[in-house]
Design a protein around this motif. Structure first.
Motif, PDB file in Angstrom:
ATOM      1  N   VAL A  91     -46.402  76.169  51.793  1.00  0.00           N
ATOM      2  CA  VAL A  91     -45.421  76.429  52.845  1.00  0.00           C
ATOM      3  C   VAL A  91     -43.986  76.151  52.411  1.00  0.00           C
ATOM      4  CG1 VAL A  91     -47.048  76.102  54.736  1.00  0.00           C
ATOM      5  CG2 VAL A  91     -45.806  74.121  53.837  1.00  0.00           C
ATOM      6  N   GLU A  92     -43.814  75.374  51.340  1.00  0.00           N
ATOM      7  CA  GLU A  92     -42.445  75.046  50.932  1.00  0.00           C
ATOM      8  C   GLU A  92     -42.429  74.565  49.485  1.00  0.00           C
ATOM      9  OE1 GLU A  92     -38.739  72.103  52.323  1.00  0.00           O
ATOM     10  OE2 GLU A  92     -40.638  72.110  53.404  1.00  0.00           O
ATOM     11  N   THR A  93     -41.343  74.886  48.797  1.00  0.00           N
ATOM     12  CA  THR A  93     -41.121  74.373  47.448  1.00  0.00           C
ATOM     13  C   THR A  93     -39.712  73.817  47.385  1.00  0.00           C
ATOM     14  OG1 THR A  93     -42.579  76.064  46.515  1.00  0.00           O
ATOM     15  CG2 THR A  93     -41.119  74.932  44.992  1.00  0.00           C
ATOM     16  N   ASP A  94     -39.579  72.581  46.936  1.00  0.00           N
ATOM     17  CA  ASP A  94     -38.252  71.986  46.798  1.00  0.00           C
ATOM     18  C   ASP A  94     -38.034  71.570  45.348  1.00  0.00           C
ATOM     19  OD1 ASP A  94     -39.578  69.513  46.414  1.00  0.00           O
ATOM     20  OD2 ASP A  94     -39.544  69.106  48.578  1.00  0.00           O
TER      21      ASP A  94
ATOM     22  N   ILE B 213     -44.068  70.646  45.757  1.00  0.00           N
ATOM     23  CA  ILE B 213     -44.512  71.635  46.728  1.00  0.00           C
ATOM     24  C   ILE B 213     -45.084  70.954  47.960  1.00  0.00           C
ATOM     25  CG2 ILE B 213     -45.051  73.291  44.900  1.00  0.00           C
ATOM     26  CD1 ILE B 213     -48.033  72.625  45.362  1.00  0.00           C
ATOM     27  N   THR B 214     -45.052  71.679  49.080  1.00  0.00           N
ATOM     28  CA  THR B 214     -45.692  71.227  50.309  1.00  0.00           C
ATOM     29  C   THR B 214     -46.716  72.273  50.703  1.00  0.00           C
ATOM     30  OG1 THR B 214     -43.701  70.064  51.054  1.00  0.00           O
ATOM     31  CG2 THR B 214     -45.354  70.602  52.724  1.00  0.00           C
TER      32      THR B 214
ATOM     33  N   HIS C  91     -47.394  66.800  50.421  1.00  0.00           N
ATOM     34  CA  HIS C  91     -46.387  67.074  49.394  1.00  0.00           C
ATOM     35  C   HIS C  91     -46.896  66.580  48.047  1.00  0.00           C
ATOM     36  CE1 HIS C  91     -42.684  66.638  46.972  1.00  0.00           C
ATOM     37  NE2 HIS C  91     -42.248  67.647  47.693  1.00  0.00           N
TER      38      HIS C  91
ATOM     39  N   LYS D 247     -49.883  68.454  56.521  1.00  0.00           N
ATOM     40  CA  LYS D 247     -49.023  68.856  55.413  1.00  0.00           C
ATOM     41  C   LYS D 247     -49.035  67.803  54.315  1.00  0.00           C
ATOM     42  CE  LYS D 247     -45.618  71.871  57.650  1.00  0.00           C
ATOM     43  NZ  LYS D 247     -44.170  72.051  57.942  1.00  0.00           N
TER      44      LYS D 247
ATOM     45  N   THR E 122     -44.540  81.183  47.724  1.00  0.00           N
ATOM     46  CA  THR E 122     -44.479  80.495  49.014  1.00  0.00           C
ATOM     47  C   THR E 122     -45.096  81.374  50.099  1.00  0.00           C
ATOM     48  OG1 THR E 122     -42.474  79.297  48.374  1.00  0.00           O
ATOM     49  CG2 THR E 122     -42.950  79.439  50.719  1.00  0.00           C
ATOM     50  N   GLY E 123     -45.948  80.773  50.913  1.00  0.00           N
ATOM     51  CA  GLY E 123     -46.623  81.515  51.970  1.00  0.00           C
ATOM     52  C   GLY E 123     -48.037  81.920  51.615  1.00  0.00           C
TER      53      GLY E 123
ATOM     54  N   TRP F 174     -44.141  78.652  41.667  1.00  0.00           N
ATOM     55  CA  TRP F 174     -44.502  78.183  43.000  1.00  0.00           C
ATOM     56  C   TRP F 174     -43.578  78.780  44.054  1.00  0.00           C
ATOM     57  CZ3 TRP F 174     -49.020  75.742  43.441  1.00  0.00           C
ATOM     58  CH2 TRP F 174     -49.534  75.099  42.306  1.00  0.00           C
ATOM     59  N   ARG F 175     -42.262  78.824  43.768  1.00  0.00           N
ATOM     60  CA  ARG F 175     -41.318  79.384  44.733  1.00  0.00           C
ATOM     61  C   ARG F 175     -41.642  80.836  45.031  1.00  0.00           C
ATOM     62  NH1 ARG F 175     -37.615  75.658  42.207  1.00  0.00           N
ATOM     63  NH2 ARG F 175     -37.146  77.110  40.510  1.00  0.00           N
TER      64      ARG F 175
END
Length: 208
Positions: free
Chosen positions: A143-146, A150-151, A171, A169, A124-125, A120-121
């Motif tokens: 848009v984001e991976t933490d 994911i978001t 999550h 958005k 991103t995008g 996933w990272r």
């Protein structure tokens, strides 16, 4: 008094298949540990090793990817370079049993399922489709991976011919995701090295 039914025994064919599976699993684990540092030294990530046996001959398929910090795909030039490096490493393998082998090296391609946080990272995008453990699939922009998940900004369904609309958005936790996939967009085609199947380079090294 009825006699006891004897436990079903493996036939010779079942025994050979089970033995071969165990051999492949052990050799895959050994080669992964042996080749991972070599792949890392070339600035790539060892995604997976697949081994197929045909008699005394082995086919070793090594799948490499870019590290998490890089976007895009693995170029054909890098596939060719790492193929030569891995071939040399296998020729010098101190624990190799001397059987002939064919080495195949490729990158995962855009069709690879997204199953690990690093997958996933790396994307991103991009536009992705998420298949949750429960509920319907969701397509949207990642848009984001933490550390937790994911978001993404979901694409809302619209009538055919209408411009796509975006939702709020959302999550999703990794623990709630079964898998995902990247949706191909023309804007991202330059990231792929000439298509999904063109990023594979095969190198054969036969040993006595």
């Amino acid at each position: 008094m009825a006699g006891r039914t004897s436990p079903k025994k493996d036939t010779s064919s079942d025994y050979r298949k089970n033995a071969q599976r165990a051999e492949i699993a052990a050799e895959t684990q050994r080669l992964t540990a042996y080749l991972a540092p070599t792949v890392a030294s070339e600035g790539l990530f060892l995604e997976e090793i697949e081994i197929r046996l045909a008699g005394a001959h082995r086919t070793v398929h090594v799948i490499v990817d870019l590290p998490e910090t890089e976007t895009g795909g693995v170029s054909l030039d890098r596939i060719a370079d790492i193929s030569r490096v891995l071939s040399d490493a296998m020729d010098e393998d101190p624990n190799d049993d001397g059987r002939p082998y064919s080495l195949e090296v490729s990158s995962p391609g855009v069709s690879r399922p997204l199953t690990e946080p690093r997958h996933w990272r790396r994307n991103t995008g991009r536009m992705v489709t998420v298949f949750p453990l429960r509920g319907d699939a969701v397509t949207g922009r990642l848009v984001e991976t933490d550390a937790e998940g994911i978001t993404l900004i979901p694409e809302l369904p619209v009538k055919k011919g209408m411009k796509a609309k975006q939702g709020e958005k959302t999550h999703l936790a990794f623990s709630d995701i079964a898998k995902g996939r990247v949706e191909i967009e023309f804007a991202h085609l330059e990231d792929e090295p000439a298509g999904e199947d063109a990023d594979e380079f095969e190198s054969t090294a036969e040993e006595a």
